[in-house]
Design a protein around this motif. Structure first.
Motif, PDB file in Angstrom:
ATOM      1  N   ALA A  98       0.571  -1.525   0.403  1.00 34.20           N
ATOM      2  CA  ALA A  98      -0.313   0.122  -0.068  1.00 34.20           C
ATOM      3  C   ALA A  98       0.528   1.160   0.300  1.00 34.20           C
ATOM      4  CB  ALA A  98      -0.989   0.217   0.516  1.00 34.20           C
ATOM      5  N   ALA A  99       1.474   1.226   0.769  1.00 37.09           N
ATOM      6  CA  ALA A  99       2.718   2.335   0.870  1.00 37.09           C
ATOM      7  C   ALA A  99       3.705   2.910  -0.519  1.00 37.09           C
ATOM      8  CB  ALA A  99       3.653   1.911   2.000  1.00 37.09           C
ATOM      9  N   VAL A 100       4.039   1.257  -1.051  1.00 31.35           N
ATOM     10  CA  VAL A 100       4.931   2.112  -2.575  1.00 31.35           C
ATOM     11  C   VAL A 100       3.571   2.027  -3.195  1.00 31.35           C
ATOM     12  CG1 VAL A 100       5.731   0.653  -4.456  1.00 31.35           C
ATOM     13  CG2 VAL A 100       6.085   0.277  -1.998  1.00 31.35           C
ATOM     14  N   CYS A 101       2.259   1.551  -3.520  1.00 26.54           N
ATOM     15  CA  CYS A 101       1.601   2.162  -4.213  1.00 26.54           C
ATOM     16  C   CYS A 101       0.648   3.786  -4.191  1.00 26.54           C
ATOM     17  CB  CYS A 101      -0.009   1.506  -3.993  1.00 26.54           C
ATOM     18  SG  CYS A 101       0.594  -0.476  -4.832  1.00 26.54           S
ATOM     19  N   LEU A 102       0.781   3.714  -3.111  1.00 30.21           N
ATOM     20  CA  LEU A 102       0.873   5.101  -2.731  1.00 30.21           C
ATOM     21  C   LEU A 102       1.055   6.476  -3.549  1.00 30.21           C
ATOM     22  CD1 LEU A 102      -1.434   7.447  -0.886  1.00 30.21           C
ATOM     23  CD2 LEU A 102       0.183   7.210   0.768  1.00 30.21           C
ATOM     24  N   VAL A 103       3.157   6.623  -3.077  1.00 23.49           N
ATOM     25  CA  VAL A 103       3.798   7.477  -3.569  1.00 23.49           C
ATOM     26  C   VAL A 103       4.334   7.247  -5.008  1.00 23.49           C
ATOM     27  CG1 VAL A 103       6.407   7.360  -4.136  1.00 23.49           C
ATOM     28  CG2 VAL A 103       5.158   6.732  -1.886  1.00 23.49           C
ATOM     29  N   ALA A 104       3.803   5.778  -6.098  1.00 24.46           N
ATOM     30  CA  ALA A 104       3.568   5.566  -6.825  1.00 24.46           C
ATOM     31  C   ALA A 104       2.074   6.345  -7.779  1.00 24.46           C
ATOM     32  CB  ALA A 104       3.526   4.110  -7.467  1.00 24.46           C
ATOM     33  N   LEU A 105       1.703   6.775  -7.059  1.00 23.13           N
ATOM     34  CA  LEU A 105       0.682   7.199  -8.085  1.00 23.13           C
ATOM     35  C   LEU A 105       0.591   9.096  -7.539  1.00 23.13           C
ATOM     36  CD1 LEU A 105      -2.931   7.428  -8.617  1.00 23.13           C
ATOM     37  CD2 LEU A 105      -3.738   7.447  -6.345  1.00 23.13           C
ATOM     38  N   LEU A 106       0.746   9.545  -5.982  1.00 22.25           N
ATOM     39  CA  LEU A 106       1.484  10.718  -6.673  1.00 22.25           C
ATOM     40  C   LEU A 106       2.378  11.402  -7.125  1.00 22.25           C
ATOM     41  CD1 LEU A 106       1.427  10.767  -2.739  1.00 22.25           C
ATOM     42  CD2 LEU A 106      -0.665  11.624  -3.933  1.00 22.25           C
ATOM     43  N   PHE A 107       3.891  10.760  -6.896  1.00 26.21           N
ATOM     44  CA  PHE A 107       4.372  10.806  -7.698  1.00 26.21           C
ATOM     45  C   PHE A 107       4.717  10.400  -9.420  1.00 26.21           C
ATOM     46  CE2 PHE A 107       6.448  11.377  -3.546  1.00 26.21           C
ATOM     47  CZ  PHE A 107       7.076  12.240  -3.850  1.00 26.21           C
ATOM     48  N   GLY A 108       3.504   9.378  -9.807  1.00 22.27           N
ATOM     49  CA  GLY A 108       3.615   9.212 -11.201  1.00 22.27           C
ATOM     50  C   GLY A 108       3.172   9.868 -11.840  1.00 22.27           C
ATOM     51  N   ALA A 109       1.628  10.671 -11.071  1.00 23.04           N
ATOM     52  CA  ALA A 109       0.669  11.678 -11.747  1.00 23.04           C
ATOM     53  C   ALA A 109       1.285  12.416 -12.802  1.00 23.04           C
ATOM     54  CB  ALA A 109      -0.541  11.717 -11.072  1.00 23.04           C
ATOM     55  N   PRO A 110       2.397  13.324 -12.289  1.00 26.98           N
ATOM     56  CA  PRO A 110       2.778  14.596 -12.679  1.00 26.98           C
ATOM     57  C   PRO A 110       4.534  13.547 -13.560  1.00 26.98           C
ATOM     58  CG  PRO A 110       3.493  13.869 -10.443  1.00 26.98           C
ATOM     59  CD  PRO A 110       2.504  13.343 -10.637  1.00 26.98           C
ATOM     60  N   ILE A 111       5.098  12.864 -13.483  1.00 22.63           N
ATOM     61  CA  ILE A 111       6.158  12.331 -13.438  1.00 22.63           C
ATOM     62  C   ILE A 111       5.354  11.246 -15.392  1.00 22.63           C
ATOM     63  CG2 ILE A 111       7.297   9.988 -14.551  1.00 22.63           C
ATOM     64  CD1 ILE A 111       8.132  10.832 -11.151  1.00 22.63           C
ATOM     65  N   LEU A 112       4.281  10.363 -15.743  1.00 20.05           N
ATOM     66  CA  LEU A 112       4.081  10.537 -16.478  1.00 20.05           C
ATOM     67  C   LEU A 112       3.147  11.444 -17.750  1.00 20.05           C
ATOM     68  CD1 LEU A 112       1.388   6.784 -15.145  1.00 20.05           C
ATOM     69  CD2 LEU A 112       4.390   7.057 -16.419  1.00 20.05           C
ATOM     70  N   ARG A 113       3.083  12.578 -17.300  1.00 21.40           N
ATOM     71  CA  ARG A 113       3.131  13.473 -18.452  1.00 21.40           C
ATOM     72  C   ARG A 113       4.174  13.818 -19.352  1.00 21.40           C
ATOM     73  NH1 ARG A 113      -2.155  14.412 -18.191  1.00 21.40           N
ATOM     74  NH2 ARG A 113      -3.230  14.055 -16.822  1.00 21.40           N
ATOM     75  N   LEU A 114       5.716  13.429 -18.545  1.00 27.31           N
ATOM     76  CA  LEU A 114       6.666  13.119 -19.537  1.00 27.31           C
ATOM     77  C   LEU A 114       6.742  12.408 -20.592  1.00 27.31           C
ATOM     78  CD1 LEU A 114       9.204  14.838 -16.668  1.00 27.31           C
ATOM     79  CD2 LEU A 114       7.622  15.765 -18.070  1.00 27.31           C
ATOM     80  N   ARG A 115       7.033  13.049 -21.266  1.00 28.45           N
ATOM     81  CA  ARG A 115       7.726  11.926 -22.542  1.00 28.45           C
ATOM     82  C   ARG A 115       9.543  11.520 -23.173  1.00 28.45           C
ATOM     83  NH1 ARG A 115       3.390  10.654 -26.173  1.00 28.45           N
ATOM     84  NH2 ARG A 115       1.447  11.167 -24.543  1.00 28.45           N
ATOM     85  N   GLY A 116       9.578  10.887 -23.220  1.00 32.01           N
ATOM     86  CA  GLY A 116      10.842  10.011 -24.124  1.00 32.01           C
ATOM     87  C   GLY A 116      12.292  10.555 -22.478  1.00 32.01           C
ATOM     88  N   GLU A 117      12.991  10.980 -22.695  1.00 33.94           N
ATOM     89  CA  GLU A 117      14.026  11.444 -22.351  1.00 33.94           C
ATOM     90  C   GLU A 117      13.581  12.076 -21.004  1.00 33.94           C
ATOM     91  OE1 GLU A 117      14.846  14.621 -25.602  1.00 33.94           O
ATOM     92  OE2 GLU A 117      14.377  12.081 -25.326  1.00 33.94           O
TER      93      GLU A 117
END
Length: 343
Positions: A98-117
């Motif tokens: 649960a802790a890992v998934c929560l961090v992934a959700l919080l930080f993944g949402a903005p990071i996945l807006r980035l592309r490529g390098e």
């Protein structure tokens, strides 16, 4: 009939091979009475669990995530903190996930807006932030880490022998393969396949690509939480040195060598990347050279990996219905048309 018979023979060979591998894995602790080899196999199984998560993030979603070792560390430290405070391993395990998934959700949402390098740089920064955080907090023990983590208890006994963790991790790997196979054959799984084959085409036919990427990112991070909890319970100590950038590169290498998007490739890639180097320690001075040459050879002669998944191709008919009349010169002349040169 001949084609059907060949297909049945291939399926039979596949199931017989799988049964043989399962039997060999089950009797390994008795068949090979060597503590070193058993510990190597435990490490291989642990990285197979991590490979299942990277299979979703990188092999399926195509995201070269360089911060996966940071998620691995969050899972390990969460389990270690809870277990040293009296929480059982079986309760700390879902808490780590649960802790890992929560961090992934919080930080993944903005990071996945980035592309490529830019995505690679963002994921690298995230992994380094997590590593520096656990390396400098008092609650995590700083560079010394957390020690004295108790062993898990099972029906009144203690799981302290290497064979205990071997069988537990073997069950986790088998359940993970079965679960991912089922998910990939589901409706959502087919949208994952479309995302892997061609993101632009998938988006054009209505697949919510950003949502699917975030879904794969969070789901893939769950396996890092599982592996981290098992690492803390098995070793009895966790330190920041176990969750560096090199660990993330190893996990990406497992997918590249084994085969993008292939579950058998995850198993094979882990054995080659994690298990095989342990048997050439006598060549310590040349080990990295041999390792690098081997990876270059795989990339040169098997660019999609040793055991890649088959491309998701929809067969088209040999001729398009109604096209015969349109391209038939006699039909065109009969309609008063002019012959044109086809393209």
């Amino acid at each position: 009939m001949w084609i059907e018979q060949q297909q049945r023979n291939r399926n039979l060979l596949k199931w017989v091979s799988l049964a043989a591998l399962l039997l060999a894995a089950a009797i390994w602790p008795w068949w090979v009475d060597d503590r070193f080899l058993l510990n190597v196999m435990i490490n291989v199984l642990l990285y197979m669990v991590l490979g299942m998560g990277m299979h979703l993030i990188f092999g399926t979603a195509g995201l070269p995530f360089l911060g996966y070792a940071g998620f691995y560390g969050i899972g390990a430290y969460t389990a270690a903190l809870l277990m040293t405070r009296g929480v059982s391993f079986w309760a700390a395990l879902p808490a780590s996930v649960a802790a890992v998934c929560l961090v992934a959700l919080l930080f993944g949402a903005p990071i996945l807006r980035l592309r490529g390098e830019y995505f690679m740089l963002g994921s690298l920064a995230l992994g380094e932030i997590i590593h520096l955080t656990i390396n400098n907090l008092d609650i995590t023990g700083g560079p010394n880490g957390i020690v004295g983590i108790p062993k898990p208890r099972w029906f009144g006994g203690t799981l302290s022998q290497p064979a205990d963790f071997y069988y537990l991790l073997l069950v986790v790997v088998l359940v993970s393969i079965a679960l991912l196979t089922y998910l990939q054959k589901s409706t959502v799984g087919r949208s994952w396949l479309a995302l892997r084959e061609d993101e632009l085409a998938a988006e054009a036919v209505g697949v919510p690509t950003y949502r699917r990427k975030l879904q794969l990112f969070v789901l893939g991070s769950a396996w890092a939480g599982v592996a981290g909890a098992f690492l803390a319970a098995r070793m009895g100590i966790v330190t920041p040195g176990s969750f560096t950038l090199m660990n993330s590169v190893q996990m990406i290498g497992i997918i590249i060598v084994g085969g993008m998007g292939s579950l058998p490739g995850v198993v094979l890639g882990t054995v080659l990347m994690i298990g095989l180097p342990e048997f050439v320690r006598a060549l310590a001075d040349w080990r990295l050279v041999i390792f690098g040459v081997a990876i270059m050879a795989v990339l040169r002669f098997r660019p999609r990996g040793i055991w890649p998944t088959k491309p998701w191709i929809v067969p088209l008919p040999a001729t398009i219905p109604g096209s015969e009349r349109a391209t038939d010169p006699a039909a065109v002349e009969g309609q008063g048309g002019v012959r044109t040169r086809g393209y």
